[in-house]
Write a protein that holds these residues in place. Sequence first.
Motif: not given
Length: 125
Positions: A18-20, A49-51, A64-69, A83-87
């Motif tokens: 998903l992408r938020l 996460s924050c930018i 979420v490291k490695g799964r979320f960008t 958000m990839n490889s969601l659990k």
Amino acid sequence: EVQLQAYGGGVVQAGGSLRLSCAASGGPSGRYATGWFRQAPGKEREGVSCISSSDGSTYYADSVKGRFTISSDNAKNTVYLQMNSLKPEDTAVYYCAAGEGSPESVVTNGGSDYWGQGTLVTVSS
């Protein structure tokens, strides 16, 4: 005053993506770090996460490291969370927030000054 609008939540199966999006208005660009929190039922709120809008530096929670960008489009004043490889344990209401500190301080040390409404992410097993 900064206003934040979050959207993009939904229902997805485990392993899906998903992408938020978090659209900001009302504040000067390049001043804030914008990020995401989440809160699952019965659990404490967690900084995800924050930018930084000034230098693009980022922060990710270990969970979420490695799964979320996280990324940003400063021209659109919008921050995205891919958000990839969601659990199933990623299921939560996700909130976007902004503050003037570093990305880590905004989501871990109470440095958020502005909040958007939540968007629900449900990951089914």
